[in-house]
Write a protein that holds these residues in place. Structure first.
Motif, mmCIF file in Angstrom:
data_model
loop_
_atom_site.group_PDB
_atom_site.id
_atom_site.type_symbol
_atom_site.label_atom_id
_atom_site.label_comp_id
_atom_site.label_asym_id
_atom_site.label_seq_id
_atom_site.Cartn_x
_atom_site.Cartn_y
_atom_site.Cartn_z
ATOM 1 N N THR A 61 0.599 -1.367 -0.512
ATOM 2 C CA THR A 61 -0.227 0.394 0.051
ATOM 3 C C THR A 61 0.558 1.151 -0.030
ATOM 4 O O THR A 61 2.064 1.038 0.771
ATOM 5 N N LEU A 62 0.375 1.883 -0.812
ATOM 6 C CA LEU A 62 1.074 3.684 -0.877
ATOM 7 C C LEU A 62 0.470 4.476 -0.437
ATOM 8 O O LEU A 62 -0.666 5.409 -1.572
ATOM 9 N N SER A 63 1.098 6.063 0.033
ATOM 10 C CA SER A 63 0.321 7.213 -0.228
ATOM 11 C C SER A 63 0.313 7.823 -1.523
ATOM 12 O O SER A 63 0.988 7.113 -2.229
ATOM 13 N N LYS A 64 -0.321 8.524 -2.246
ATOM 14 C CA LYS A 64 -0.517 9.154 -2.506
ATOM 15 C C LYS A 64 0.922 9.930 -3.409
ATOM 16 O O LYS A 64 1.730 9.773 -4.425
ATOM 17 N N GLU A 65 1.696 10.618 -2.203
ATOM 18 C CA GLU A 65 3.011 11.120 -2.436
ATOM 19 C C GLU A 65 4.412 9.930 -2.978
ATOM 20 O O GLU A 65 5.099 10.214 -3.316
ATOM 21 N N GLU A 66 4.081 8.819 -1.822
ATOM 22 C CA GLU A 66 4.739 7.653 -2.886
ATOM 23 C C GLU A 66 4.290 6.959 -3.630
ATOM 24 O O GLU A 66 5.229 6.977 -5.006
ATOM 25 N N VAL A 67 3.135 6.773 -4.368
ATOM 26 C CA VAL A 67 3.342 6.470 -5.142
ATOM 27 C C VAL A 67 3.918 8.025 -6.363
ATOM 28 O O VAL A 67 3.952 7.658 -7.660
ATOM 29 N N GLU A 68 3.744 9.327 -6.173
ATOM 30 C CA GLU A 68 3.798 10.453 -7.527
ATOM 31 C C GLU A 68 5.568 9.920 -7.762
ATOM 32 O O GLU A 68 5.981 10.562 -8.529
ATOM 33 N N GLU A 69 6.414 9.269 -6.100
ATOM 34 C CA GLU A 69 7.776 9.242 -6.319
ATOM 35 C C GLU A 69 8.372 8.247 -6.984
ATOM 36 O O GLU A 69 9.040 8.644 -7.430
ATOM 37 N N LEU A 70 7.631 7.440 -6.929
ATOM 38 C CA LEU A 70 7.280 5.696 -7.650
ATOM 39 C C LEU A 70 7.456 6.055 -8.959
ATOM 40 O O LEU A 70 8.302 5.604 -9.985
ATOM 41 N N LYS A 71 6.686 6.968 -9.747
ATOM 42 C CA LYS A 71 5.761 6.955 -10.631
ATOM 43 C C LYS A 71 6.973 7.974 -11.283
ATOM 44 O O LYS A 71 7.663 7.424 -12.404
ATOM 45 N N ARG A 72 8.048 8.507 -10.796
ATOM 46 C CA ARG A 72 9.500 9.728 -11.114
ATOM 47 C C ARG A 72 10.061 8.601 -11.133
ATOM 48 O O ARG A 72 10.864 8.572 -12.633
ATOM 49 N N ALA A 73 10.707 7.568 -10.139
ATOM 50 C CA ALA A 73 11.142 6.646 -10.494
ATOM 51 C C ALA A 73 11.663 5.659 -11.838
ATOM 52 O O ALA A 73 11.784 5.217 -12.384
ATOM 53 N N LEU A 74 9.875 5.443 -11.786
ATOM 54 C CA LEU A 74 9.160 4.306 -13.360
ATOM 55 C C LEU A 74 9.777 5.238 -14.342
ATOM 56 O O LEU A 74 10.309 4.612 -15.157
ATOM 57 N N GLU A 75 9.981 6.214 -14.878
ATOM 58 C CA GLU A 75 10.236 7.040 -15.180
ATOM 59 C C GLU A 75 12.108 7.398 -16.252
ATOM 60 O O GLU A 75 11.981 7.155 -16.670
ATOM 61 N N LEU A 76 12.684 6.900 -14.725
ATOM 62 C CA LEU A 76 13.979 7.202 -15.877
ATOM 63 C C LEU A 76 14.108 5.390 -15.543
ATOM 64 O O LEU A 76 15.796 5.532 -16.738
ATOM 65 N N ILE A 77 13.381 4.281 -15.755
ATOM 66 C CA ILE A 77 13.580 2.852 -16.395
ATOM 67 C C ILE A 77 13.806 3.473 -18.073
ATOM 68 O O ILE A 77 12.593 3.962 -18.236
ATOM 69 N N GLU A 78 14.720 2.912 -18.426
ATOM 70 C CA GLU A 78 14.487 3.042 -20.107
ATOM 71 C C GLU A 78 14.408 1.439 -20.767
ATOM 72 O O GLU A 78 14.429 0.646 -20.287
#
Length: 71
Positions: free
Chosen positions: A54-71
Motif C-alpha cells: 500500500t502506498l500514499s499518494k506522495e509515495e505513488v508520485e515518487e514511484l512514478k518519477r522513479a519509473l520514468e527513469l527506467i529505460e
C-alpha cells in the motif's frame, strides 16, 4: 480481529495468472481508513487476496518519477 476493506476505485489489472488471480492496482480503504493505492493479487471475486503493497499518494508520485527513469 478481522481486517475490513473496500475497493474504492479499480485502476488497473497488470497481469493474470493461470488460476485466474489478477495483480491489480486499486484505491482501497483498509479498516475504514483513508484510501491508499494498493498493489496485490486478488481472486476473481475479490474475496481472497495475496500479500501486497500500500502506498500514499506522495509515495505513488515518487514511484512514478522513479519509473520514468527506467529505460
Amino acid at each position: 480481529m478481522a481486517i475490513s476493506y473496500e475497493i474504492i476505485k479499480h485502476l488497473a489489472v497488470l497481469s493474470e495468472n493461470a488460476s485466474g488471480w489478477k495483480k491489480e492496482l486499486n484505491l482501497v480503504s483498509w479498516n475504514n481508513r483513508e484510501p491508499k493505492y494498493d498493489l496485490r493479487d486478488w481472486s476473481d471475486n475479490h474475496d481472497k487476496m495475496g500479500k501486497g503493497l500500500t502506498l500514499s499518494k506522495e509515495e505513488v508520485e515518487e514511484l512514478k518519477r522513479a519509473l520514468e527513469l527506467i529505460e
